[in-house]
Design a protein around this motif. Sequence first.
Motif, PDB file in Angstrom:
ATOM      1  N   UNK A  22     -45.352  35.737  10.529  1.00  0.00           N
ATOM      2  CA  UNK A  22     -46.799  35.821  10.325  1.00  0.00           C
ATOM      3  C   UNK A  22     -47.296  37.259  10.420  1.00  0.00           C
ATOM      4  N   UNK A  23     -46.772  37.986  11.384  1.00  0.00           N
ATOM      5  CA  UNK A  23     -47.213  39.373  11.555  1.00  0.00           C
ATOM      6  C   UNK A  23     -46.060  40.300  11.171  1.00  0.00           C
ATOM      7  N   UNK A  24     -45.915  40.496   9.878  1.00  0.00           N
ATOM      8  CA  UNK A  24     -44.774  41.236   9.365  1.00  0.00           C
ATOM      9  C   UNK A  24     -44.744  42.664   9.907  1.00  0.00           C
ATOM     10  N   UNK A  25     -45.874  43.264  10.060  1.00  0.00           N
ATOM     11  CA  UNK A  25     -45.940  44.647  10.526  1.00  0.00           C
ATOM     12  C   UNK A  25     -46.465  44.753  11.957  1.00  0.00           C
ATOM     13  N   UNK A  26     -46.653  43.631  12.610  1.00  0.00           N
ATOM     14  CA  UNK A  26     -47.220  43.676  13.952  1.00  0.00           C
ATOM     15  C   UNK A  26     -48.738  43.731  13.942  1.00  0.00           C
ATOM     16  N   UNK A  27     -49.354  43.618  12.754  1.00  0.00           N
ATOM     17  CA  UNK A  27     -50.816  43.632  12.656  1.00  0.00           C
ATOM     18  C   UNK A  27     -51.361  42.215  12.760  1.00  0.00           C
ATOM     19  N   UNK A  28     -52.579  42.102  13.210  1.00  0.00           N
ATOM     20  CA  UNK A  28     -53.317  40.850  13.110  1.00  0.00           C
ATOM     21  C   UNK A  28     -54.093  40.869  11.797  1.00  0.00           C
ATOM     22  N   UNK A  29     -54.226  39.706  11.182  1.00  0.00           N
ATOM     23  CA  UNK A  29     -55.001  39.637   9.938  1.00  0.00           C
ATOM     24  C   UNK A  29     -56.463  39.909  10.264  1.00  0.00           C
ATOM     25  N   UNK A  30     -57.056  40.800   9.503  1.00  0.00           N
ATOM     26  CA  UNK A  30     -58.470  41.151   9.705  1.00  0.00           C
ATOM     27  C   UNK A  30     -59.345  40.243   8.841  1.00  0.00           C
ATOM     28  N   UNK A  31     -60.325  39.624   9.470  1.00  0.00           N
ATOM     29  CA  UNK A  31     -61.241  38.742   8.749  1.00  0.00           C
ATOM     30  C   UNK A  31     -62.636  39.370   8.717  1.00  0.00           C
ATOM     31  N   UNK A  61     -58.685  46.542   5.362  1.00  0.00           N
ATOM     32  CA  UNK A  61     -58.260  45.870   4.132  1.00  0.00           C
ATOM     33  C   UNK A  61     -56.859  46.306   3.741  1.00  0.00           C
ATOM     34  N   UNK A  62     -56.547  47.581   3.909  1.00  0.00           N
ATOM     35  CA  UNK A  62     -55.219  48.084   3.555  1.00  0.00           C
ATOM     36  C   UNK A  62     -54.145  47.442   4.426  1.00  0.00           C
ATOM     37  N   UNK A  63     -54.454  47.231   5.699  1.00  0.00           N
ATOM     38  CA  UNK A  63     -53.489  46.568   6.575  1.00  0.00           C
ATOM     39  C   UNK A  63     -53.243  45.128   6.114  1.00  0.00           C
ATOM     40  N   UNK A  64     -54.328  44.431   5.755  1.00  0.00           N
ATOM     41  CA  UNK A  64     -54.160  43.072   5.239  1.00  0.00           C
ATOM     42  C   UNK A  64     -53.287  43.071   4.000  1.00  0.00           C
ATOM     43  N   UNK A  65     -53.579  43.970   3.070  1.00  0.00           N
ATOM     44  CA  UNK A  65     -52.826  43.989   1.820  1.00  0.00           C
ATOM     45  C   UNK A  65     -51.393  44.463   2.035  1.00  0.00           C
ATOM     46  N   UNK A  66     -51.179  45.333   3.017  1.00  0.00           N
ATOM     47  CA  UNK A  66     -49.817  45.782   3.275  1.00  0.00           C
ATOM     48  C   UNK A  66     -48.966  44.622   3.797  1.00  0.00           C
ATOM     49  N   UNK A  67     -49.540  43.806   4.698  1.00  0.00           N
ATOM     50  CA  UNK A  67     -48.812  42.630   5.179  1.00  0.00           C
ATOM     51  C   UNK A  67     -48.546  41.669   4.024  1.00  0.00           C
TER      52      UNK A  67
END
Length: 218
Positions: free
Chosen positions: A73-82, A91-97
Amino acid sequence: DSSDNFIDYVGDSSVETPKGAERRIEPAEERQMMEWIEETLGRSMGEQELTHCVLSGAVLCELLQASFPEIPKNILGYQVHHGDNLDDAARMQNFEMYYRGCLQAGLREKDLIAYHEVSDRKKTLHHLKVFRRHADRARKRQEKKERRKERRDQEQSKKKSSKKPTAGPKALPIVVAGSHVASGPADRSVEQRDSGVHDKVQFFERLSMIQASPGPVG
């Protein structure tokens, strides 16, 4: 480095337009795609347009997780931003995941969409169609795997039920003296016991007769 490749990719505004994307988009196609998104996520997206629905990247990450549960779920260790008003970094973190998850799911890099391109209806619809085809194939593979597992479970259950139960201890029959022929160790032991009792009875009967008989005449 794959992260650098991602940054280079999303920063490139000269991404080639997919073949067939030049044709006019029918509103019905977008509605059908929205219906598929709602069905996959199990909730309504309201009256928003397709491009607005995927603008933040959060819905795309949710689609990825729902369609390919084997991908972390957290491929990069990020949480999905809503949220509707995310800054570019979120947005870039969401798209990177989402980007990395799609590559793990088997999509090609040329089929992906950059975060600054989601406002393009044609490219967004094209990308989601490709994503949906991969998701449908993954679902069919999972269903096939579950059917195989179900068949194996049924076969194992049949094998267990077909095994003969282990014989329990033999019950001793009710024996009436003089009316049963011994056919086994248990039967013989019962007959021997009854025979012994019978012999004792005969002995005491003979003893009584001797004692009752008159002695010799003097």
